[in-house]
Motif scaffolding. Structure first.
Motif, mmCIF file in Angstrom:
data_model
loop_
_atom_site.group_PDB
_atom_site.id
_atom_site.type_symbol
_atom_site.label_atom_id
_atom_site.label_comp_id
_atom_site.label_asym_id
_atom_site.label_seq_id
_atom_site.Cartn_x
_atom_site.Cartn_y
_atom_site.Cartn_z
ATOM 1 N N THR A 98 -117.331 26.539 -21.970
ATOM 2 C CA THR A 98 -115.921 26.899 -22.198
ATOM 3 C C THR A 98 -115.432 26.012 -23.333
ATOM 4 N N TYR A 99 -114.389 26.459 -24.025
ATOM 5 C CA TYR A 99 -113.859 25.631 -25.105
ATOM 6 C C TYR A 99 -112.403 25.291 -24.842
ATOM 7 N N ASP A 100 -111.940 24.254 -25.512
ATOM 8 C CA ASP A 100 -110.539 23.852 -25.412
ATOM 9 C C ASP A 100 -109.827 24.372 -26.647
ATOM 10 N N PRO A 101 -108.993 25.419 -26.492
ATOM 11 C CA PRO A 101 -108.341 26.028 -27.658
ATOM 12 C C PRO A 101 -107.450 25.040 -28.405
ATOM 13 N N ASP A 102 -107.054 23.956 -27.738
ATOM 14 C CA ASP A 102 -106.188 22.964 -28.384
ATOM 15 C C ASP A 102 -106.974 21.904 -29.150
ATOM 16 N N SER A 103 -108.229 22.173 -29.444
ATOM 17 C CA SER A 103 -109.024 21.171 -30.174
ATOM 18 C C SER A 103 -109.555 21.746 -31.484
ATOM 19 N N ARG A 104 -108.830 22.664 -32.059
ATOM 20 C CA ARG A 104 -109.291 23.330 -33.268
ATOM 21 C C ARG A 104 -109.528 22.309 -34.386
ATOM 22 N N GLY A 105 -110.617 22.465 -35.106
ATOM 23 C CA GLY A 105 -110.978 21.512 -36.152
ATOM 24 C C GLY A 105 -111.819 20.369 -35.589
ATOM 25 N N GLY A 106 -111.930 20.325 -34.253
ATOM 26 C CA GLY A 106 -112.767 19.293 -33.654
ATOM 27 C C GLY A 106 -111.999 18.065 -33.213
ATOM 28 N N TRP A 107 -110.676 18.188 -33.032
ATOM 29 C CA TRP A 107 -109.856 17.059 -32.575
ATOM 30 C C TRP A 107 -108.909 17.566 -31.499
ATOM 31 N N SER A 108 -108.863 16.898 -30.358
ATOM 32 C CA SER A 108 -108.024 17.386 -29.258
ATOM 33 C C SER A 108 -106.575 16.960 -29.475
ATOM 34 N N GLN A 109 -105.663 17.782 -28.981
ATOM 35 C CA GLN A 109 -104.234 17.508 -29.142
ATOM 36 C C GLN A 109 -103.813 16.280 -28.348
ATOM 37 N N ASP A 110 -104.424 16.068 -27.207
ATOM 38 C CA ASP A 110 -103.986 14.972 -26.337
ATOM 39 C C ASP A 110 -104.708 13.650 -26.638
ATOM 40 N N GLY A 111 -105.443 13.634 -27.741
ATOM 41 C CA GLY A 111 -106.097 12.375 -28.123
ATOM 42 C C GLY A 111 -107.348 12.073 -27.315
ATOM 43 N N ARG A 112 -107.767 13.026 -26.477
ATOM 44 C CA ARG A 112 -108.978 12.867 -25.672
ATOM 45 C C ARG A 112 -110.195 12.749 -26.605
ATOM 46 N N LYS A 113 -111.020 11.757 -26.339
ATOM 47 C CA LYS A 113 -112.152 11.537 -27.247
ATOM 48 C C LYS A 113 -113.455 12.019 -26.615
ATOM 49 N N VAL A 114 -114.373 12.504 -27.477
ATOM 50 C CA VAL A 114 -115.735 12.760 -27.007
ATOM 51 C C VAL A 114 -116.671 11.968 -27.901
ATOM 52 N N LYS A 115 -117.806 11.595 -27.381
ATOM 53 C CA LYS A 115 -118.708 10.748 -28.166
ATOM 54 C C LYS A 115 -119.718 11.560 -28.968
ATOM 55 N N GLY A 116 -120.030 12.753 -28.499
ATOM 56 C CA GLY A 116 -121.084 13.503 -29.165
ATOM 57 C C GLY A 116 -120.531 14.620 -30.048
ATOM 58 N N THR A 117 -121.161 14.789 -31.224
ATOM 59 C CA THR A 117 -120.814 15.903 -32.116
ATOM 60 C C THR A 117 -122.112 16.630 -32.437
ATOM 61 N N ILE A 118 -122.128 17.925 -32.251
ATOM 62 C CA ILE A 118 -123.367 18.652 -32.557
ATOM 63 C C ILE A 118 -123.090 19.760 -33.584
ATOM 64 N N HIS A 119 -124.141 20.198 -34.228
ATOM 65 C CA HIS A 119 -124.009 21.260 -35.217
ATOM 66 C C HIS A 119 -124.339 22.592 -34.554
ATOM 67 N N TRP A 120 -123.994 23.665 -35.202
ATOM 68 C CA TRP A 120 -124.099 25.005 -34.616
ATOM 69 C C TRP A 120 -124.008 26.021 -35.742
ATOM 70 N N VAL A 121 -124.330 27.256 -35.455
ATOM 71 C CA VAL A 121 -123.992 28.362 -36.375
ATOM 72 C C VAL A 121 -123.500 29.526 -35.525
ATOM 73 N N SER A 122 -122.744 30.420 -36.145
ATOM 74 C CA SER A 122 -122.257 31.616 -35.456
ATOM 75 C C SER A 122 -123.397 32.636 -35.424
ATOM 76 N N ALA A 123 -123.783 33.057 -34.221
ATOM 77 C CA ALA A 123 -124.979 33.907 -34.099
ATOM 78 C C ALA A 123 -124.901 35.197 -34.930
ATOM 79 N N PRO A 124 -123.809 35.945 -34.874
ATOM 80 C CA PRO A 124 -123.809 37.196 -35.646
ATOM 81 C C PRO A 124 -123.734 36.975 -37.155
ATOM 82 N N HIS A 125 -123.299 35.807 -37.600
ATOM 83 C CA HIS A 125 -123.159 35.567 -39.043
ATOM 84 C C HIS A 125 -124.340 34.823 -39.644
ATOM 85 N N ALA A 126 -125.099 34.130 -38.805
ATOM 86 C CA ALA A 126 -126.150 33.246 -39.331
ATOM 87 C C ALA A 126 -127.240 34.047 -40.041
#
Ligand code: ATP
Ligand code: MG
Length: 570
Positions: A447-475
């Motif tokens: 599930t995703y948090d719609p309030d974290s667009r751009g990779g930063w949460s609105q409430d200042g909640r931090k995560v330690k891991g960042t991973i890369h990805w691609v959009s399956a239908p566009h890749a």
């Protein structure tokens, strides 16, 4: 002598690090022995240049650049060999690619054949050279050893007239190959084997790519080199350590002939690089035996191979500066070269996302028909590189390596219930996985948090891991060629007895993941363009890259590959 005008190189702004060669040059300029310096890079056109030659090129052209002098490119083509023309062309291309320019100072040792011949007659006339009828094996036998003096050749006391007439006969092709040679008359008891009447001319009925069938005799390297240096008014003739014992002979020719200048030979340690073999002869063997595709195979230590791999010339110049010049042989860690490559590409390579070993991930609370175009930095090191749009949707692909169902301590990537950042996109939390009968993960759900667009949460909640990805239908599917060392042996001086380099070939020097996918912007890549595939390394579009069949060579991994492997960092 007036200093002629000639261009040299870029990189003017660097500050040179002093070394023993520079100290010699400084002293020679200070004392007025020279007003300016002339150096030379003298390759034998019998193969492609390798990273060891790059050290010599950067040194010789670098000295000329820093002292406002001149560096000649001289082909040492005294030994007529096959394919010389191909090698001459490749060498010129590689020197230019490295960023150096010889202007109009292009020379060939073969241009001096006439002059060298005249010098040989002078030596004969002065009683300092003689025609010897011993064969190669006999000459070796008469030479003695390091502990025993040699024996004089029975032909050593021939008269000047006889020597002249025989030498002219050799020139005119009257005698078969191997039947006679011209030797310098020095000292068969010299403690230096090179001074025991070395051969200076041999009969060789081979055509030369520049002089054709004009010559039936060819001068030896030890004779040709000092005289070519002197004829070109070279001031400092820098060469590798194995020529140290040849220096007395180098000086002997200069002292005993009416040459126009008096160059000084200075020796430095050749470059040895871990996991790398650097002899043109052995590299040719790799090509001919099909271990590699060609001289420019991206696994080869040749400049052509490195160029194709995507190593920038500035990284090689930087590497040459960092290893410096010394008098003692050593093995430089290949990691240092990779460090220089990363330093350079970090500044210039555009960041993109690709997934080498994809696994589908569905964001269950993301609308099925929605696609967003998210902003992504092209290069955080260079704001002028701008931004691009990357498509984002419900169906993504992520890296298999980034998932753990049983995460070790300190794991910050995908694991059940854990929240991670999708680079440039949103925070997601893995909710469930699908596995096949063998337990292999086949699909992920999150599930995703719609309030974290751009990779930063609105409430200042931090995560330690960042991973890369691609959009399956566009890749888009890509071929990613991943390289490892060509050899499994770090130090070739430690090769086991009875083994050859063939025993140390790394079977995994090239791997190609079968299903790699990349963000669609990579369809615009041109051959030779370099990218940082986020978290995977630097990649360069190969020569066979096509917009509808993209092919990338991994130039090198990223600095944090190790910590990432250990699972410590996201
Ligand atoms: P190879 O054994 O690879 O054929 P080489 O020394 O015979 O090397 P040349 O074409 O004669 O090759 O070399 C041209 C110049 O490059 C010489 O001045 C030589 O000393 C220098 N050179 C060759 N290999 C190295 C190396 N590994 N490190 C530094 N300089 C090198
Ligand atoms: Mg050689």
């Amino acid at each position: 002598m007036e200093k002629p005008e000639t261009p040299i190189t870029e990189d003017k702004e660097r500050t040179p690090v002093s070394n023993f060669i520079r100290n010699i040059i400084d002293a020679d300029l200070e004392s007025g022995k020279h007003n300016f310096i002339i150096t030379r890079f003298p390759p034998e056109p019998n193969g492609f240049l390798h990273i060891g030659h790059a050290k010599s090129i950067c040194l010789n052209f670098g000295l000329a650049r820093d002292y406002d002098g001149i560096c000649h490119l001289r082909f040492d083509d005294t030994n007529p060999a096959k394919e010389e023309l191909l090698y001459v062309q490749s060498i010129m291309e590689d020197v230019k690619w490295l960023g150096f320019d010889w202007g109009d100072k292009l020379f060939y040792a073969s241009d001096y054949f006439e002059k060298l011949y005249e010098y040989a007659e002078i030596l004969i006339q002065d009683g300092k050279a003689y025609v010897c009828d011993l064969c190669v094996e006999e000459i070796a036998e008469y030479r003695g050893t390091l502990t025993e003096p040699g024996k004089n050749s029975p032909y050593r006391e021939r008269s000047v007239t006889e020597n002249l007439s025989l030498f002219r006969g050799m020139r005119d092709g009257l005698y078969p190959e191997g039947s006679r040679s011209l030797r310098a008359k020095i000292d068969m008891a010299s403690p230096n084997l090179n001074m025991r009447d070395p051969v200076i001319y041999r009969i060789k009925m081979t055509e030369h790519h520049r002089t054709g069938d004009k010559w039936m005799i060819y001068p030896m390297y030890d004779y040709t080199h000092p005289l070519s240096d002197a004829l070109e008014m070279i001031t400092h003739s820098v060469c590798t350590l194995e020529f140290e014992d040849h220096r007395p002979l180098y000086d002997w020719f200069l002292d005993n002939l009416p040459v126009p200048s008096n160059p000084r030979q200075i020796e430095f340690a050749r470059l040895n690089l871990s996991y790398t073999m650097m002899s043109k002869r052995l590299l040719l063997e790799l090509v001919e035996s099909g271990v590699v595709d060609n001289w420019d195979d991206p696994r080869m230590p040749t400049l052509a191979g490195m160029r194709r791999r995507g190593i920038p010339p500035a990284a090689i110049r930087d590497f040459a500066d960092r290893i410096g010049v010394a008098k003692a042989n050593s093995v430089v860690d290949y990691e240092l070269l990779q460090f220089c490559v990363r330093e350079e590409l970090n500044k210039t390579a555009q960041r993109v996302m690709a997934v080498l070993d994809p696994i589908p991930l569905t964001i269950e609370n993301y609308p099925a028909d929605q696609v967003e175009e998210l902003d992504a930095d092209n290069n955080p090191e260079d704001p002028s590189a701008g931004k691009r749009k990357v498509p984002f949707g419900r169906e993504l692909l992520v890296e298999r390596e980034d998932i753990s169902l049983d995460p070790p301590k300190g794991w910050f990537r995908l694991a059940p219930g854990k929240e991670v950042r999708l680079k440039h996109a949103y925070y997601i939390t893995l909710t469930r996985v699908e596995q096949d009968a063998d337990g292999n993960i086949t699909r992920l759900f999150a599930t995703y948090d719609p309030d974290s667009r751009g990779g930063w949460s609105q409430d200042g909640r931090k995560v330690k891991g960042t991973i890369h990805w691609v959009s399956a239908p566009h890749a888009i599917p890509i071929t990613a060629r991943l390289y490892d060392h060509l050899f499994t042996l770090a130090d070739f001086s430690k090769m086991e007895e009875g083994k050859t380099f063939h025993d140390y070939i790394n079977p995994d020097s090239l791997t190609v993941p079968p299903t790699a996918m990349a963000e669609p912007s990579l369809a615009q890549a041109q051959k030779g363009d370099s990218f940082q595939f986020l978290r995977l390394g630097y990649f360069t579009a190969d020569y066979d890259h096509l917009p509808d069949k993209p092919v990338f060579n991994r130039v090198t991994g990223l600095r944090d590959t190790w910590s990432r492997k250990a699972g410590r960092k996201g």
